[in-house]
Design a protein around this motif. Sequence first.
Motif, PDB file in Angstrom:
ATOM      1  N   LEU A 251      11.154   5.192  30.620  1.00  0.00           N
ATOM      2  CA  LEU A 251      10.552   3.998  30.040  1.00  0.00           C
ATOM      3  C   LEU A 251       9.225   4.421  29.414  1.00  0.00           C
ATOM      4  CD1 LEU A 251      11.047   1.429  32.954  1.00  0.00           C
ATOM      5  CD2 LEU A 251      12.239   1.402  30.751  1.00  0.00           C
ATOM      6  N   THR A 252       8.853   3.763  28.326  1.00  0.00           N
ATOM      7  CA  THR A 252       7.567   4.029  27.692  1.00  0.00           C
ATOM      8  C   THR A 252       6.637   2.851  27.935  1.00  0.00           C
ATOM      9  OG1 THR A 252       8.611   5.372  25.967  1.00  0.00           O
ATOM     10  CG2 THR A 252       6.377   4.568  25.544  1.00  0.00           C
ATOM     11  N   ILE A 253       5.487   3.134  28.538  1.00  0.00           N
ATOM     12  CA  ILE A 253       4.496   2.109  28.845  1.00  0.00           C
ATOM     13  C   ILE A 253       3.245   2.374  28.022  1.00  0.00           C
ATOM     14  CG2 ILE A 253       3.187   0.944  30.653  1.00  0.00           C
ATOM     15  CD1 ILE A 253       6.227   0.842  31.073  1.00  0.00           C
ATOM     16  N   THR A 254       2.761   1.353  27.344  1.00  0.00           N
ATOM     17  CA  THR A 254       1.538   1.460  26.556  1.00  0.00           C
ATOM     18  C   THR A 254       0.512   0.468  27.095  1.00  0.00           C
ATOM     19  OG1 THR A 254       2.849   2.051  24.600  1.00  0.00           O
ATOM     20  CG2 THR A 254       0.552   1.405  24.242  1.00  0.00           C
ATOM     21  N   ILE A 255      -0.660   0.973  27.444  1.00  0.00           N
ATOM     22  CA  ILE A 255      -1.744   0.157  27.991  1.00  0.00           C
ATOM     23  C   ILE A 255      -2.806  -0.028  26.915  1.00  0.00           C
ATOM     24  CG2 ILE A 255      -3.370  -0.146  29.887  1.00  0.00           C
ATOM     25  CD1 ILE A 255      -0.488   0.194  30.823  1.00  0.00           C
ATOM     26  N   SER A 256      -3.137  -1.272  26.605  1.00  0.00           N
ATOM     27  CA  SER A 256      -4.155  -1.549  25.599  1.00  0.00           C
ATOM     28  C   SER A 256      -5.546  -1.572  26.232  1.00  0.00           C
ATOM     29  CB  SER A 256      -3.876  -2.901  24.926  1.00  0.00           C
ATOM     30  OG  SER A 256      -2.624  -2.880  24.275  1.00  0.00           O
ATOM     31  N   ASP A 257      -6.569  -1.548  25.375  1.00  0.00           N
ATOM     32  CA  ASP A 257      -7.950  -1.547  25.862  1.00  0.00           C
ATOM     33  C   ASP A 257      -8.283  -2.800  26.654  1.00  0.00           C
ATOM     34  OD1 ASP A 257      -8.352   0.906  24.691  1.00  0.00           O
ATOM     35  OD2 ASP A 257      -9.272   0.088  22.868  1.00  0.00           O
ATOM     36  N   ASP A 258      -7.585  -3.905  26.383  1.00  0.00           N
ATOM     37  CA  ASP A 258      -7.858  -5.152  27.097  1.00  0.00           C
ATOM     38  C   ASP A 258      -7.005  -5.291  28.360  1.00  0.00           C
ATOM     39  OD1 ASP A 258      -5.392  -5.537  25.956  1.00  0.00           O
ATOM     40  OD2 ASP A 258      -5.868  -7.477  25.025  1.00  0.00           O
ATOM     41  N   ASN A 259      -6.397  -4.168  28.795  1.00  0.00           N
ATOM     42  CA  ASN A 259      -5.589  -4.139  30.021  1.00  0.00           C
ATOM     43  C   ASN A 259      -4.315  -4.988  29.921  1.00  0.00           C
ATOM     44  OD1 ASN A 259      -7.098  -2.294  31.526  1.00  0.00           O
ATOM     45  ND2 ASN A 259      -8.484  -3.886  32.272  1.00  0.00           N
ATOM     46  N   THR A 260      -3.774  -5.105  28.720  1.00  0.00           N
ATOM     47  CA  THR A 260      -2.430  -5.646  28.574  1.00  0.00           C
ATOM     48  C   THR A 260      -1.474  -4.463  28.421  1.00  0.00           C
ATOM     49  OG1 THR A 260      -2.682  -5.876  26.176  1.00  0.00           O
ATOM     50  CG2 THR A 260      -3.215  -7.809  27.536  1.00  0.00           C
ATOM     51  N   ALA A 261      -0.214  -4.708  28.727  1.00  0.00           N
ATOM     52  CA  ALA A 261       0.751  -3.606  28.727  1.00  0.00           C
ATOM     53  C   ALA A 261       2.014  -3.989  27.974  1.00  0.00           C
ATOM     54  CB  ALA A 261       1.109  -3.219  30.161  1.00  0.00           C
ATOM     55  N   LYS A 262       2.648  -2.980  27.380  1.00  0.00           N
ATOM     56  CA  LYS A 262       3.965  -3.146  26.779  1.00  0.00           C
ATOM     57  C   LYS A 262       4.913  -2.120  27.406  1.00  0.00           C
ATOM     58  CE  LYS A 262       2.737  -5.237  22.348  1.00  0.00           C
ATOM     59  NZ  LYS A 262       2.890  -5.176  20.869  1.00  0.00           N
ATOM     60  N   MET A 263       6.137  -2.546  27.633  1.00  0.00           N
ATOM     61  CA  MET A 263       7.162  -1.692  28.232  1.00  0.00           C
ATOM     62  C   MET A 263       8.350  -1.616  27.295  1.00  0.00           C
ATOM     63  SD  MET A 263       9.516  -2.459  31.570  1.00  0.00           S
ATOM     64  CE  MET A 263      10.179  -3.862  30.658  1.00  0.00           C
ATOM     65  N   LYS A 264       8.806  -0.400  27.016  1.00  0.00           N
ATOM     66  CA  LYS A 264       9.932  -0.204  26.106  1.00  0.00           C
ATOM     67  C   LYS A 264      11.018   0.604  26.800  1.00  0.00           C
ATOM     68  CE  LYS A 264      10.921   1.227  21.332  1.00  0.00           C
ATOM     69  NZ  LYS A 264      10.336   1.776  20.092  1.00  0.00           N
ATOM     70  N   GLY A 265      12.266   0.109  26.696  1.00  0.00           N
ATOM     71  CA  GLY A 265      13.362   0.816  27.328  1.00  0.00           C
ATOM     72  C   GLY A 265      14.701   0.213  26.959  1.00  0.00           C
ATOM     73  N   PRO A 266      15.787   0.769  27.486  1.00  0.00           N
ATOM     74  CA  PRO A 266      17.146   0.356  27.114  1.00  0.00           C
ATOM     75  C   PRO A 266      17.715  -0.705  28.053  1.00  0.00           C
ATOM     76  CG  PRO A 266      17.255   2.323  28.448  1.00  0.00           C
ATOM     77  CD  PRO A 266      15.798   1.976  28.343  1.00  0.00           C
ATOM     78  N   ALA A 267      18.864  -1.214  27.669  1.00  0.00           N
ATOM     79  CA  ALA A 267      19.695  -2.065  28.526  1.00  0.00           C
ATOM     80  C   ALA A 267      21.131  -1.927  28.033  1.00  0.00           C
ATOM     81  CB  ALA A 267      19.250  -3.515  28.485  1.00  0.00           C
ATOM     82  N   GLU A 268      22.062  -2.040  28.956  1.00  0.00           N
ATOM     83  CA  GLU A 268      23.478  -1.914  28.604  1.00  0.00           C
ATOM     84  C   GLU A 268      24.297  -2.981  29.315  1.00  0.00           C
ATOM     85  OE1 GLU A 268      24.965   1.949  29.508  1.00  0.00           O
ATOM     86  OE2 GLU A 268      23.803   2.956  27.941  1.00  0.00           O
ATOM     87  N   THR A 269      25.315  -3.473  28.621  1.00  0.00           N
ATOM     88  CA  THR A 269      26.304  -4.343  29.242  1.00  0.00           C
ATOM     89  C   THR A 269      27.355  -3.454  29.888  1.00  0.00           C
ATOM     90  OG1 THR A 269      25.950  -6.049  27.565  1.00  0.00           O
ATOM     91  CG2 THR A 269      27.988  -6.185  28.860  1.00  0.00           C
ATOM     92  N   VAL A 270      27.638  -3.694  31.160  1.00  0.00           N
ATOM     93  CA  VAL A 270      28.579  -2.850  31.908  1.00  0.00           C
ATOM     94  C   VAL A 270      29.977  -3.451  31.861  1.00  0.00           C
ATOM     95  CG1 VAL A 270      29.061  -1.754  34.129  1.00  0.00           C
ATOM     96  CG2 VAL A 270      26.696  -2.114  33.411  1.00  0.00           C
ATOM     97  N   PHE A 271      30.123  -4.688  32.279  1.00  0.00           N
ATOM     98  CA  PHE A 271      31.405  -5.376  32.205  1.00  0.00           C
ATOM     99  C   PHE A 271      31.192  -6.860  32.444  1.00  0.00           C
ATOM    100  CE2 PHE A 271      31.015  -4.034  36.672  1.00  0.00           C
ATOM    101  CZ  PHE A 271      31.286  -5.210  37.359  1.00  0.00           C
ATOM    102  N   SER A 272      32.190  -7.651  32.154  1.00  0.00           N
ATOM    103  CA  SER A 272      32.160  -9.090  32.435  1.00  0.00           C
ATOM    104  C   SER A 272      33.350  -9.433  33.324  1.00  0.00           C
ATOM    105  CB  SER A 272      32.222  -9.899  31.144  1.00  0.00           C
ATOM    106  OG  SER A 272      33.408  -9.627  30.425  1.00  0.00           O
ATOM    107  N   GLY A 273      33.279 -10.559  33.988  1.00  0.00           N
ATOM    108  CA  GLY A 273      34.337 -10.947  34.886  1.00  0.00           C
ATOM    109  C   GLY A 273      34.260 -12.417  35.265  1.00  0.00           C
ATOM    110  N   ILE A 274      35.138 -12.802  36.168  1.00  0.00           N
ATOM    111  CA  ILE A 274      35.190 -14.189  36.645  1.00  0.00           C
ATOM    112  C   ILE A 274      35.214 -14.175  38.176  1.00  0.00           C
ATOM    113  CG2 ILE A 274      36.551 -16.315  36.704  1.00  0.00           C
ATOM    114  CD1 ILE A 274      37.661 -15.540  33.965  1.00  0.00           C
ATOM    115  N   ILE A 275      34.362 -14.995  38.772  1.00  0.00           N
ATOM    116  CA  ILE A 275      34.374 -15.207  40.210  1.00  0.00           C
ATOM    117  C   ILE A 275      35.170 -16.492  40.456  1.00  0.00           C
ATOM    118  CG2 ILE A 275      33.000 -15.646  42.271  1.00  0.00           C
ATOM    119  CD1 ILE A 275      30.640 -14.283  40.769  1.00  0.00           C
ATOM    120  N   SER A 276      36.220 -16.395  41.229  1.00  0.00           N
ATOM    121  CA  SER A 276      37.017 -17.567  41.567  1.00  0.00           C
ATOM    122  C   SER A 276      36.667 -18.015  42.982  1.00  0.00           C
ATOM    123  CB  SER A 276      38.526 -17.252  41.480  1.00  0.00           C
ATOM    124  OG  SER A 276      38.888 -16.961  40.149  1.00  0.00           O
ATOM    125  N   VAL A 277      36.165 -19.235  43.092  1.00  0.00           N
ATOM    126  CA  VAL A 277      35.768 -19.758  44.407  1.00  0.00           C
ATOM    127  C   VAL A 277      36.448 -21.095  44.669  1.00  0.00           C
ATOM    128  CG1 VAL A 277      33.560 -18.565  44.411  1.00  0.00           C
ATOM    129  CG2 VAL A 277      33.693 -20.811  43.378  1.00  0.00           C
TER     130      VAL A 277
END
Length: 277
Positions: A251-277
Amino acid sequence: MDINFVKLQGNGNDFVLIDETDGAGTVIPDEMKSDFSSLYCDRRFGIGADGILFISRSNRANAGMRLFQPDGSEAEMCGNGIRCLAKYALDMDYVEHRCRVETKAGVLDVEMSYSKDGDFTAEIDMGKINFDRPDIPASGSGDFVEEIDGFTVYAVNTGVPHAVIFTGSLDDLDICSIAPKIRHHKLFLQGTNVNFVHVENPGEIDIRTYERGVEGETCSCGTGSTASAAIACKTGKTGNKVLVHTKGGPLTITISDDNTAKMKGPAETVFSGIISV
């Protein structure tokens, strides 16, 4: 009753997402969300996940997010989780490539893109880093440092509470034995996530995280990476842009001079499904 779900992961931090944006609204009643999370996060008797994400409509943002953890508790927010939720929302055409997501820690700005190879990336504006921890009476004004069980512990809040500990090699560290004493320490009134950090060089750190609510080590923690990078930068161990190596990926984290932060990274869809209850 059939419940549709989607499994997603961000650097191995995995989530089951339930869509509650339809006109019908709530799929899982609020009073049942905690038990639902405990049941379906179980990796042997359920689907298996580090948490259940609920996406909903929001009056303050483009989408709303709630996260329930394996122990049934609700987290304020989650850095890897918000990337997963944002990916789902973009894929469903609920939001544009730039959007805002409402969490219990506030409304966060998200910017997303797909590469030509189809890889998804999101950059999250994590907001102001809180070095003055209101949940620790002794913190006063400024960052909190305490000796706990032989470790120098820094405390910071990046949407959720975190403890940061600098150490040598992480390879042989038995964090599941060490971390619970800090996670449950009396000084942390809300409990805390615990991060062990090794500084590679001024631009890179390695990190392992024990997560509150999961009550174990996860492959990655977005808010923990942000917290660790923030403390590393504040103590002069790194610069303001930090490549964070988690067990599940960078992950890439960038800290600004005013102590705010940004986070950059990936995400993936693995699978979908149905829960039957």
